[in-house]
Each structure stands twice: as structure tokens, then as C-alpha cells.
Design an enzyme around this catalytic site. Sequence first.
Site, PDB file in Angstrom:
ATOM      1  CE1 TYR A   1     -13.323   2.875  -3.975  1.00  0.00           C
ATOM      2  CE2 TYR A   1     -15.328   1.553  -4.033  1.00  0.00           C
ATOM      3  CZ  TYR A   1     -14.405   2.296  -3.325  1.00  0.00           C
ATOM      4  OH  TYR A   1     -14.541   2.471  -1.972  1.00  0.00           O
TER       5      TYR A   1
ATOM      6  CG  HIS B   1      -6.504   0.308  -6.448  1.00  0.00           C
ATOM      7  ND1 HIS B   1      -5.198  -0.117  -6.531  1.00  0.00           N
ATOM      8  CD2 HIS B   1      -6.975  -0.185  -5.257  1.00  0.00           C
ATOM      9  CE1 HIS B   1      -4.887  -0.830  -5.460  1.00  0.00           C
ATOM     10  NE2 HIS B   1      -5.948  -0.896  -4.675  1.00  0.00           N
TER      11      HIS B   1
ATOM     12  CG  ASN C   1      -7.655  -4.021   0.842  1.00  0.00           C
ATOM     13  OD1 ASN C   1      -7.037  -3.729  -0.176  1.00  0.00           O
ATOM     14  ND2 ASN C   1      -7.772  -3.183   1.863  1.00  0.00           N
TER      15      ASN C   1
ATOM     16  CG  ASP D   1      -3.111  -0.800  -9.042  1.00  0.00           C
ATOM     17  OD1 ASP D   1      -3.819  -1.808  -8.826  1.00  0.00           O
ATOM     18  OD2 ASP D   1      -2.746  -0.031  -8.136  1.00  0.00           O
TER      19      ASP D   1
ATOM     20  CG  ASN E   1      -3.379  -3.733   0.864  1.00  0.00           C
ATOM     21  OD1 ASN E   1      -2.379  -4.119   1.456  1.00  0.00           O
ATOM     22  ND2 ASN E   1      -3.946  -2.560   1.095  1.00  0.00           N
TER      23      ASN E   1
END
Length: 239
Positions: free
Chosen positions: A14, A19, A65, A90, A111
Amino acid sequence: MKLIIGLGNPGSQYEKTRHNVGFHVVDFLATTYSMRWERRGRAMIANGTIGIEKVVLVKPTTFMNNSGEAVGELVRWFKIEPDDILVIYDELDLPMGQIRLRPQGSSGGHNGINSLISHLHTNQFPRLRVGIGRPANSRIDTVNYVLGVPAGDERIELEISERKAAEAIPLYLEKGLEAAMNLLNVDPEAQRKAEEKKRLKQERREQEKRLKAERIEQEMTSKQAASGQQEPENLSVSD
């Protein structure tokens, strides 16, 4: 003291995604101000000062999340009020290259912010949104887009946005939220139009000055010509 919280997902898969702009911004700050990361509970933190303000940079390791779980623990540990945190994340609804500073508000469907609101029991905390824009192709799934890695010129544009966000932090710390909002939350298109309007107004003013000067010059020339016609000729008579 302020908690400067960058939202993102841990793990190399990631690391470079859209994100994770929150992580990128606090990483940039840590490097700029020579702060070292260490683990504290379910987050990575870095202590230091920016200007005269003591800050703690935060990267939750609970995944996006569940960001509120880690942030809630740190808020209680440091005995920080919600208005002394700043969350960086973001924003799909902002074009690439734009940032927005806000004092509070809803999650807007994000989220990570949903989780923070749930665990802090309030939405009254400042946040700095970094625009990532929406996919040009409407058929691209939003989740795949935000978890995707931008390439080429888009990667460069996103890095510029992240640096812009990082450079906004010292301004926020020095001048306060409201003053920083007035300086940062400028719509580039509105600013361009205002500058164009100012330029056209200046050009009209200069044109009016030139026309006025030309009219005065013409009037003086006409008066001189008329005066010359009215004066009798000075004839010289010789004996």
C-alpha cells in the site's frame, strides 16, 4: 502540543497508493524536521517541534478503516483535546493539486474519518484534505482507484500535492486554523479569474490615460494652429 495524524494503510503493497497520501505527508515532515519514528501502541509516532510548537506525528497501523482505534488510544494517552489534532487524508472530491483545511465536518464517506468520528465521539476536529481526484474513466471502481499506484505525470502531480500539504502544516501551527484556512483554501480557478480581472482593469486604466493624453495633445495642437491663423503677418517694408 498537537497530534498531526496521517491516514493510510501499513505494508509495502500500500506504500505508494493514492490512499496513503496522509502517510506520505507526515513522512515528509519527519524527514524535514529530523524526527525519528518509533512504535507506540497501534501506531508509529515521531516526536519533535515545528517552529515553536511541540508536535507528535502519527501513522496508525490498524489499517485505514480502523484508524480511530489507534488515534483514540493516543488522544487519551497524551490527554489531547480533539481540536488539538490535525488529520491528513486523501480526498476524491478534490482535484489533484488542491488541498483544503477544515475545522470539522462529516466524513464525506471516507472510512478512516468515519472510524475517527466513532472513536473520538465527535466530528469537531481539524482535517487537511489532499485532492487525488476521481478516475477519468467512470467505469473504474473507486476502491481500486484509491488503492492504485499513480504513474508518470500523475505520480509527479500527487507528490507536488503532498509537498504542498506538508508545507501547510507550519503555517497552520504558526498562524492558527482560521488564518491558515484563509490563506490555503483558495480556489485556483477563482484566483485565476480574479487575477485576470485585475489585469484587464489595469489595462483599461492605462488605455484611458493614453487616450486622455492624446486628446490633450490634440487640443493643444488645435489651439496653437488656430492662434497662428489669427495673428497678422509681420511684414517687413524696405525703403
